[in-house]
Design a protein around this motif. Structure first.
Motif, short mmCIF file in Angstrom:
data_model
loop_
_atom_site.label_atom_id
_atom_site.label_comp_id
_atom_site.label_asym_id
_atom_site.label_seq_id
_atom_site.Cartn_x
_atom_site.Cartn_y
_atom_site.Cartn_z
N LEU A 1 -8.72 2.92 10.72
CA LEU A 1 -9.30 3.43 9.49
C LEU A 1 -8.31 4.36 8.80
O LEU A 1 -7.94 4.14 7.65
N ASN A 2 -7.84 5.38 9.50
CA ASN A 2 -6.75 6.21 8.98
C ASN A 2 -5.45 5.46 9.24
O ASN A 2 -5.05 5.24 10.38
N LEU A 3 -4.77 5.06 8.18
CA LEU A 3 -3.59 4.21 8.28
C LEU A 3 -2.30 5.00 8.47
O LEU A 3 -1.24 4.38 8.66
N ARG A 4 -2.38 6.29 8.46
CA ARG A 4 -1.18 7.13 8.52
C ARG A 4 -0.42 6.89 9.82
O ARG A 4 -1.01 6.68 10.88
N GLY A 5 0.90 6.93 9.72
CA GLY A 5 1.74 6.82 10.91
C GLY A 5 2.28 5.42 11.17
O GLY A 5 2.93 5.20 12.18
N ARG A 6 2.04 4.47 10.24
CA ARG A 6 2.49 3.09 10.43
C ARG A 6 2.99 2.51 9.11
O ARG A 6 2.73 3.05 8.04
N THR A 7 3.65 1.37 9.21
CA THR A 7 4.12 0.65 8.03
C THR A 7 3.32 -0.63 7.88
O THR A 7 3.08 -1.34 8.87
N TYR A 8 2.92 -0.94 6.65
CA TYR A 8 2.06 -2.09 6.38
C TYR A 8 2.73 -3.03 5.38
O TYR A 8 2.88 -2.70 4.20
N PRO A 9 3.14 -4.23 5.84
CA PRO A 9 3.64 -5.23 4.90
C PRO A 9 2.49 -5.77 4.05
O PRO A 9 1.38 -5.98 4.54
N ILE A 10 2.74 -6.00 2.77
CA ILE A 10 1.72 -6.51 1.85
C ILE A 10 2.05 -7.97 1.57
O ILE A 10 2.85 -8.31 0.69
N TRP A 11 1.42 -8.86 2.35
CA TRP A 11 1.66 -10.31 2.24
C TRP A 11 0.44 -11.00 2.85
O TRP A 11 0.17 -10.88 4.03
N THR A 12 -0.32 -11.72 2.02
CA THR A 12 -1.53 -12.36 2.52
C THR A 12 -1.18 -13.49 3.48
O THR A 12 -0.27 -14.28 3.21
N ARG A 13 -1.93 -13.59 4.60
CA ARG A 13 -1.64 -14.58 5.65
C ARG A 13 -2.82 -14.64 6.60
O ARG A 13 -3.81 -13.92 6.46
N SER B 1 -12.78 12.13 11.45
CA SER B 1 -12.16 11.47 12.61
C SER B 1 -13.02 10.36 13.19
O SER B 1 -12.67 9.78 14.21
N VAL B 2 -14.16 10.05 12.57
CA VAL B 2 -15.07 9.02 13.07
C VAL B 2 -14.71 7.69 12.42
O VAL B 2 -14.77 7.55 11.20
N SER B 3 -14.37 6.68 13.26
CA SER B 3 -13.90 5.40 12.73
C SER B 3 -14.88 4.26 12.91
O SER B 3 -14.81 3.28 12.16
N TYR B 4 -15.77 4.32 13.89
CA TYR B 4 -16.63 3.17 14.20
C TYR B 4 -18.11 3.44 13.96
O TYR B 4 -18.96 2.75 14.46
N GLN B 5 -18.40 4.47 13.20
CA GLN B 5 -19.71 4.67 12.58
C GLN B 5 -19.49 4.61 11.07
O GLN B 5 -18.37 4.78 10.59
#
Length: 759
Positions: free
Chosen positions: A153-165, A625-629
């Protein structure tokens, strides 16, 4: 006197930072120190200095390799050149900044336009094909969105390629399923970032968003502590920034800017849409049995309405979108009879045409297909059959395919369909009517596909009565599609690719401006060929019913038989399962007035149906910090059971007074509680002050759990992988030989057939 003179010079240098009435941003700069700041209110957005450039340009090479919708991307960075000095030319409407680099100049334009207080555009010239923009960040900042992201849920700390697949199988590199899918199935395992619906839009806990207006290949690097870096390959489009006091209003603005989805038809809320197949007789048999067991049925979804194709790997859909009267005799009359009884019939379509079908012949003759450089149709191998793809950049092809949908589906009486695929457009080697390259059109393709479907129903005046749902998407898809779905999850409880992954997927989609989503009840991806090894990935009763519990609190309640129906437990497997499934569908119907209000809020206000807790409780630190509720609307907190063998759940309640739907007791917020979560009792709390409180309170008395029959036992599925947030991983050293052999054989089969084909 010397100090006074220097001060006057500095003030004159900064004179151009005057804020004009037509500008909603603030530009401050100093030509002497070569520093520049761009802000929205008190929020610093862009910053430049000699030691920290606001952007970089360069030359590199991005290479794509594709295997049945799985793309493998190698981004070689050649140069990464910072800007140095700059000059500023300010007008009443914009600020034009000319930056100097080692090789040329880059023109940067700041404006307030297109409903955004800050729009930043770049002209880099012909010398560069790589571009990086750095957006100011804080170390403790949280980031959401980027389309449909399943793992976090919180995407911070990673790199995300933007390419549909394709989303991938397993999607967790520490997972044994992903390991073998990667190594023995052409890289089909996926990763934390692989998704059908990526979007270069992120929402920040600083109450601002950044949206990139192009469809180029991009990467969003959220790892550095003090900035977010957006990489774009190719010509650079504009960047749109918006800021508001709270995330709810901010996301509402984003949703309206990208395009709001329409309200769903009322019939959707009257029961379950049952995924069935096998012909008219089987369809009616499933329907009648479901009704006898108390299942409210709003629709029958027959994905094989156009017929099937036998291959060495089993039955596939025949991708020729014409009613197959051999498989479904008298379907047109049955559709009318079922509709008269309050049940709709729905189908399936995608933008690919089997080369042995009538529609392919028509499309090839009309010049409606994507072509090769020699002018012949570009064919894609989907596993023992080849397909041409309708060229959605061709206005004549779009008109023709729209009429195919209208004549063959709407006029037949279908009330909806799965508008599948949209991710397979090759990056290289294909020729399009628009003269764009595959790299330029690839990410935009799902939006073009959505537009064709939407135009088909709009022109027939059935918008609001016909619904179609998609898995692939990009910025602007929400303007056309009526509904999204989460794609092909495993039939298990794995965090990377099973039932749990549907929650971050829905929440990130909502934060990206796509607020109406749902998922396949029971999941899809099944691998049961080698049950004798004792490790088959098959759907159990528990998985089916737990996912049906979660689906109660979504906009649509729709089942899927999976890619291997005979191997999976189905809602019709026995009377107990069907009655249990029916009871959950009855609860979905019971709260339908509330669900309609939630969907209406998405359409009117742009607020997603499923929301992170922090959107409703922005000052509550624990909610962040709640991701699965999640909150379903403003009044209902949902904590789905997303693991096997669970009897109780530890649920966090934000500040306020709450009631539990299964005991009606009052609970004070800002606390954790252990509550009952036995099968059939999905944990959900409602606000004591909700105008729907009486309706929620009736659930316990009107829908008590069914007693287990004496012979019923609950089998446990294999659980592949651990929570992505736990930091733990599976070790190959502890994997049994039978599992390794099993997965090897599965992956050998997957090498020759895409997962979507096991129908």
């Amino acid at each position: 006197m010397e100090k006074v003179g220097f001060t006057l010079i500095a003030l004159l240098c900064c004179y151009s930072s005057t804020v004009y009435a037509t500008k909603d941003y603030t530009l401050k700069y100093d030509l002497t120190s070569k520093t520049l700041n761009v802000s929205l209110g008190s929020k610093l957005i862009l910053q430049h200095s000699p030691s920290s450039s606001m952007f970089f340009v360069g030359n590199g090479q991005v290479n794509f390799r594709e295997f049945r919708g799985n793309f493998f991307i190698n981004n070689y960075v050649g140069d990464k050149i910072p800007a140095t000095s700059f000059t500023v030319n300010s007008t009443a409407n914009s600020d034009i900044i000319s930056f100097k680099t080692e090789q040329s100049r880059v023109k940067v334009t700041l404006e307030t336009k297109d409903s955004h207080p800050l729009v930043v555009s770049f002209v880099t010239g012909p010398f560069f094909n790589d571009f990086w923009l750095r957006v100011v960040a804080s170390p403790d900042e949280r980031v959401y969105g980027l389309g449909e992201q399943y793992s976090y849920l919180n995407l911070r700390g990673r790199t995300y390629p933007i390419w549909t697949r394709e989303q991938g199988v397993g999607r967790n590199k520490s997972n044994i399923v992903t390991f073998f899918a990667d190594n023995l199935a052409g890289g089909a395992g996926g990763d934390y970032h692989t998704t059908y619906f990526p979007q270069t839009t992120f929402v920040s806990s600083r109450n601002l968003y950044c949206h990139y207006g192009g469809y180029n290949y991009a990467e969003v690097n959220l790892q550095p502590p003090n900035f977010h870096e957006i990489y774009v390959n190719g010509p650079v489009s504009s960047f749109y920034f918006q800021s508001k006091p709270d995330l709810k209003s901010l996301v509402g603005l984003l949703t309206h800017y990208l395009g709001t989805q329409p309200k769903l038809p009322d019939w959707v809320y009257t029961g379950a849409i049952l995924g069935v197949q096998g012909g008219t007789e089987v369809m009616l048999q499933r329907y009648n049995q479901a009704k006898q067991n108390g299942v409210p049925v709003s629709g029958l979804w027959i994905q094989d309405w156009a017929g099937v194709l036998k291959t060495s790997f089993g039955s596939r859909l025949f991708w020729n979108w014409i009613w197959n009267q051999t498989v479904y005799p008298d379907l047109d009359n049955e559709i009318k009879l079922l509709k008269g009884n309050g049940t709709r019939v729905l189908g399936y379509i995608n933008p690919n045409l089997n080369s042995n079908g009538d529609l392919y012949t028509q499309a090839a003759k009309g010049g409606y297909l994507i072509k090769k450089s020699d002018g012949t149709p570009y064919l894609t191998d989907f596993g023992e059959f080849n397909c041409g793809t309708v060229d959605l950049t061709n206005p004549n092809a779009r008109k023709w395919y729209k009429e195919v949908i209208q004549t063959n589906m709407i006029d037949l009486g279908l009330s909806g369909w799965m508008a599948d695929f949209g991710e397979y457009v090759p990056a290289d080697g294909a020729v399009f009517y628009s003269n764009q390259t595959g790299r330029e059109v690839h990410n935009q393709w799902p939006t073009l596909w959505a537009e064709v479907n939407r135009n088909a129903i709009d022109e027939r005046n059935v918008t609001g009565d016909v619904v179609f749902w998609m898995r692939a998407g990009s910025a602007g898809t929400s303007k056309y599609t009526t509904l999204m779905w989460a794609g092909d999850q495993n039939v298990d409880f794995s965090y990377g690719d099973g039932l749990p992954s549907t929650i971050p997927a829905a929440l990130n989609m909502g934060m990206s401006g796509i607020g109406i989503t749902h998922f396949d009840i029971g999941g899809y991806t099944t691998a049961a060929q080698f049950q004798k090894f004792g490790q088959a990935l098959v759907r159990t009763e528990e998985l089916l019913l737990r996912s049906a519990e979660a689906a109660i609190f979504t906009p649509m309640f729709r089942s899927h038989e999976g890619n291997q129906p005979k191997a999976n437990v189905q809602f019709y497997t026995n009377d107990f399962i069907e009655k249990s499934f029916g009871r959950l569908a009855q609860i979905f119907v019971h709260i339908s007035n509330y669900t309609k209000s939630v969907v209406r809020d998405n359409h009117d206000l742009g607020i997603p149906a499923q929301r992170p807790l922090f959107m409703e409780f922005p000052t509550d630190d624990i909610s962040k910090s709640v991701s699965y509720q999640y909150m379903f609307g403003s009044d209902l907190l949902v904590a789905p059971v997303i693991q096997g063998n669970v009897e109780t759940m530890n649920v966090y309640l934000p500040p306020g007074d709450w009631k539990f739907i299964w005991d009606k007791n009052e609970y004070s917020g800002h606390n954790y509680y252990n509550v009952t979560a036995t099968m059939g009792m999905p944990p959900a709390f409602y606000k004591k002050t909700s105008e729907y409180a009486s309706m929620f309170s009736e659930i316990q008395t009107k829908f008590p759990p069914l007693p287990l029959p004496p012979a019923t036992t609950t089998s446990q599925p294999i659980t592949t992988g651990s929570p992505c947030t736990s930091g733990s991983s599976s070790s190959l050293g502890g994997v049994s030989i039978s599992l390794i052999v099993y997965m090897y054989l599965i992956c050998v089969i997957l090498c020759f057939s895409p997962l979507k084909s096991f129908l």
